[in-house]
Motif scaffolding. Structure first.
Motif, PDB file in Angstrom:
ATOM      1  N   HIS A  73       0.772  -1.244   0.000  1.00  0.00           N
ATOM      2  CA  HIS A  73       0.000   0.000   0.000  1.00  0.00           C
ATOM      3  C   HIS A  73       0.799   1.288   0.000  1.00  0.00           C
ATOM      4  CE1 HIS A  73      -3.802  -2.177   0.818  1.00  0.00           C
ATOM      5  NE2 HIS A  73      -3.052  -2.966   1.573  1.00  0.00           N
ATOM      6  N   SER A  74       2.100   1.258   0.339  1.00  0.00           N
ATOM      7  CA  SER A  74       2.807   2.527   0.519  1.00  0.00           C
ATOM      8  C   SER A  74       3.341   3.124  -0.772  1.00  0.00           C
ATOM      9  CB  SER A  74       3.966   2.352   1.504  1.00  0.00           C
ATOM     10  OG  SER A  74       5.054   1.695   0.874  1.00  0.00           O
ATOM     11  N   GLY A  75       3.567   2.291  -1.790  1.00  0.00           N
ATOM     12  CA  GLY A  75       4.136   2.800  -3.034  1.00  0.00           C
ATOM     13  C   GLY A  75       5.577   3.241  -2.898  1.00  0.00           C
ATOM     14  N   TYR A  76       6.320   2.615  -1.968  1.00  0.00           N
ATOM     15  CA  TYR A  76       7.693   3.080  -1.724  1.00  0.00           C
ATOM     16  C   TYR A  76       8.606   2.858  -2.910  1.00  0.00           C
ATOM     17  CZ  TYR A  76       9.633  -1.622  -0.820  1.00  0.00           C
ATOM     18  OH  TYR A  76      10.061  -2.918  -0.937  1.00  0.00           O
ATOM     19  N   VAL A 114      -6.121   7.349   6.778  1.00  0.00           N
ATOM     20  CA  VAL A 114      -5.418   6.502   5.807  1.00  0.00           C
ATOM     21  C   VAL A 114      -5.269   5.094   6.357  1.00  0.00           C
ATOM     22  CG1 VAL A 114      -3.226   6.131   4.621  1.00  0.00           C
ATOM     23  CG2 VAL A 114      -4.214   8.430   4.716  1.00  0.00           C
ATOM     24  N   HIS A 115      -4.891   4.974   7.618  1.00  0.00           N
ATOM     25  CA  HIS A 115      -4.716   3.657   8.236  1.00  0.00           C
ATOM     26  C   HIS A 115      -5.986   2.821   8.177  1.00  0.00           C
ATOM     27  CE1 HIS A 115      -1.004   4.720  10.948  1.00  0.00           C
ATOM     28  NE2 HIS A 115      -0.710   4.620   9.670  1.00  0.00           N
ATOM     29  N   GLU A 116      -7.141   3.451   8.294  1.00  0.00           N
ATOM     30  CA  GLU A 116      -8.400   2.710   8.277  1.00  0.00           C
ATOM     31  C   GLU A 116      -8.636   2.017   6.946  1.00  0.00           C
ATOM     32  OE1 GLU A 116     -10.498   2.020  10.651  1.00  0.00           O
ATOM     33  OE2 GLU A 116      -9.352   3.122  12.165  1.00  0.00           O
ATOM     34  N   ARG A 117      -8.018   2.521   5.881  1.00  0.00           N
ATOM     35  CA  ARG A 117      -8.224   1.946   4.541  1.00  0.00           C
ATOM     36  C   ARG A 117      -7.186   0.897   4.173  1.00  0.00           C
ATOM     37  NH1 ARG A 117      -8.821   7.583   3.441  1.00  0.00           N
ATOM     38  NH2 ARG A 117      -6.850   7.630   2.300  1.00  0.00           N
ATOM     39  N   VAL A 118      -6.137   0.771   4.977  1.00  0.00           N
ATOM     40  CA  VAL A 118      -5.039  -0.145   4.647  1.00  0.00           C
ATOM     41  C   VAL A 118      -5.268  -1.486   5.328  1.00  0.00           C
ATOM     42  CG1 VAL A 118      -2.548  -0.540   4.790  1.00  0.00           C
ATOM     43  CG2 VAL A 118      -3.420   1.757   4.315  1.00  0.00           C
ATOM     44  N   ARG A 119      -5.752  -2.426   4.549  1.00  0.00           N
ATOM     45  CA  ARG A 119      -6.027  -3.776   5.050  1.00  0.00           C
ATOM     46  C   ARG A 119      -5.638  -4.775   3.978  1.00  0.00           C
ATOM     47  NH1 ARG A 119      -9.544  -3.816   9.439  1.00  0.00           N
ATOM     48  NH2 ARG A 119     -10.304  -1.725  10.005  1.00  0.00           N
ATOM     49  N   GLY A 120      -5.365  -6.004   4.397  1.00  0.00           N
ATOM     50  CA  GLY A 120      -5.017  -7.019   3.416  1.00  0.00           C
ATOM     51  C   GLY A 120      -4.649  -8.323   4.083  1.00  0.00           C
ATOM     52  N   THR A 121      -3.984  -9.168   3.313  1.00  0.00           N
ATOM     53  CA  THR A 121      -3.584 -10.489   3.785  1.00  0.00           C
ATOM     54  C   THR A 121      -2.159 -10.761   3.337  1.00  0.00           C
ATOM     55  OG1 THR A 121      -5.870 -11.243   3.531  1.00  0.00           O
ATOM     56  CG2 THR A 121      -4.185 -12.935   3.819  1.00  0.00           C
ATOM     57  N   THR A 122      -1.350 -11.315   4.217  1.00  0.00           N
ATOM     58  CA  THR A 122       0.021 -11.657   3.856  1.00  0.00           C
ATOM     59  C   THR A 122       0.031 -12.852   2.914  1.00  0.00           C
ATOM     60  OG1 THR A 122       0.298 -13.178   5.707  1.00  0.00           O
ATOM     61  CG2 THR A 122       0.818 -10.861   6.114  1.00  0.00           C
ATOM     62  N   ARG A 123       1.193 -13.146   2.348  1.00  0.00           N
ATOM     63  CA  ARG A 123       1.287 -14.271   1.412  1.00  0.00           C
ATOM     64  C   ARG A 123       0.997 -15.608   2.083  1.00  0.00           C
ATOM     65  NH1 ARG A 123       6.692 -14.945  -1.390  1.00  0.00           N
ATOM     66  NH2 ARG A 123       6.618 -12.685  -1.668  1.00  0.00           N
ATOM     67  N   GLY A 167      -1.389 -15.921   4.332  1.00  0.00           N
ATOM     68  CA  GLY A 167      -2.796 -15.940   4.712  1.00  0.00           C
ATOM     69  C   GLY A 167      -3.172 -15.198   5.975  1.00  0.00           C
ATOM     70  N   ARG A 168      -2.251 -14.478   6.601  1.00  0.00           N
ATOM     71  CA  ARG A 168      -2.584 -13.762   7.828  1.00  0.00           C
ATOM     72  C   ARG A 168      -3.138 -12.370   7.496  1.00  0.00           C
ATOM     73  NH1 ARG A 168       2.687 -13.794  11.396  1.00  0.00           N
ATOM     74  NH2 ARG A 168       3.693 -13.796   9.334  1.00  0.00           N
ATOM     75  N   PRO A 169      -4.262 -11.999   8.104  1.00  0.00           N
ATOM     76  CA  PRO A 169      -4.822 -10.662   7.843  1.00  0.00           C
ATOM     77  C   PRO A 169      -4.032  -9.586   8.584  1.00  0.00           C
ATOM     78  CG  PRO A 169      -6.155 -11.794   9.467  1.00  0.00           C
ATOM     79  CD  PRO A 169      -5.116 -12.788   9.012  1.00  0.00           C
ATOM     80  N   TYR A 170      -3.987  -8.399   8.000  1.00  0.00           N
ATOM     81  CA  TYR A 170      -3.357  -7.271   8.669  1.00  0.00           C
ATOM     82  C   TYR A 170      -4.213  -6.029   8.453  1.00  0.00           C
ATOM     83  CZ  TYR A 170      -1.748  -5.959   3.970  1.00  0.00           C
ATOM     84  OH  TYR A 170      -1.704  -5.621   2.638  1.00  0.00           O
ATOM     85  N   ALA A 171      -4.046  -5.072   9.347  1.00  0.00           N
ATOM     86  CA  ALA A 171      -4.713  -3.776   9.246  1.00  0.00           C
ATOM     87  C   ALA A 171      -3.783  -2.719   9.828  1.00  0.00           C
ATOM     88  CB  ALA A 171      -6.040  -3.785   9.998  1.00  0.00           C
TER      89      ALA A 171
END
Length: 281
Positions: free
Chosen positions: A79-82, A118-127, A129-133
């Motif tokens: 999500h950061s586009g670094y 911004v943090h509220e919109r950053v969610r996903g899953t690691t490779r 399978g673990r969810p993160y927010a």
């Protein structure tokens, strides 16, 4: 204007533009010249640390250290586009630090609210399978402690006026406000508490492929102009030299204790002194 002063101003302007961006002068004026109450005074520990050239070394160390948490690194990677806009990310981060350290309370709280949104919109899953927010208080606390541990250790080593024990505790306590405002819980307020919290994360940390890719990007393939590549290399070596020994293998970083205690330390002192000379008011 004598030649040395002309060179100093050109180098200082180049560094400032990289860190602050095209709108840097306007942001600087808004942050430092807007009238209104501040959360921290000019004699505060946080002012001393965050205005020192050692922040450049501490910032690189913080990025390397933060990458070792798989959930935090997954969020940054996705999500950061670094990679696509590394300077933009640096400029946003440096602006946030300046606003929350030097700005009015109103501007600082507005900046915190923007980051929380911004943090509220950053969610996903690691490779795996673990969810993160990004709004997870536990992850926010990790990012915070890795950051202030890095800034403080860099200031201890390369700061113009290192803090005494009381000042170091004061720095940890003063930085706790922003961490809590961003959503972190059980935030340390002394160096001893900071060390305990850092140690509590050890079992969660790992050198993931994303973390190692980020380390390579930061250290081996940085988007740095040729004119700044040599000092950046010295600064990177200084940052690696401050990394704990246990982090080296997971991130594939070298561990050369004798060299780090001599040549690397000397080069770190040289580059931070050079930055301090170039960007002084």
């Amino acid at each position: 204007m004598n030649p040395a002063e002309s060179v100093r101003r050109r180098v200082g302007a180049t560094i400032f533009h990289r860190v602050a961006g095209d709108e840097g002068p306007q942001r600087r004026d808004r942050i430092h010249r807007t009238e209104g109450p501040r959360r921290y005074g000019p004699d505060s520990a946080i002012h001393r640390v965050h205005s020192d050239a050692s922040m450049f070394v501490g910032g690189l160390r913080a990025l390397l250290l933060q990458s070792l948490h798989p959930l935090a690194m997954a969020a940054v990677d996705a999500h950061s586009g670094y990679r696509g806009d590394p300077w933009g990310r640096l400029q946003r981060t440096s602006t946030f630090l300046a606003e929350t350290t030097f700005g009015t309370i109103e501007d600082a709280d507005r900046a915190i609210a923007v980051v929380r949104a911004v943090h509220e919109r950053v969610r996903g899953t690691t490779r795996d399978g673990r969810p993160y927010a990004a709004s997870d208080p536990h992850l926010i606390r990790w990012v915070h402690v890795a950051e202030i541990d890095s800034f403080l250790r860099a200031h201890d080593r390369y700061g113009a006026k290192p803090l005494d024990a009381a000042g170091r505790d004061a720095y940890v306590a003063e930085t706790a406000y922003v961490a809590r405002a961003l959503g972190a819980e059980q935030v340390p307020e002394t160096v001893a508490e900071l060390d305990e919290v850092m140690a509590s994360y050890r079992s969660e940390l790992a050198g993931t492929p994303e973390a190692r890719a980020a380390a390579r990007f930061i250290l081996v393939h940085p988007p740095v102009p040729l004119a700044l590549r040599a000092p950046y290399t010295l600064m990177s070596a200084a940052a690696i030299g401050l990394m704990p020994r246990w982090t080296r293998w997971p991130l594939r970083l070298p561990y050369l204790p004798v060299t780090e205690a001599t040549a690397v330390r000397a080069s770190g002192e040289l580059v931070t002194a050079g930055i301090r000379w170039a960007i002084r008011p």
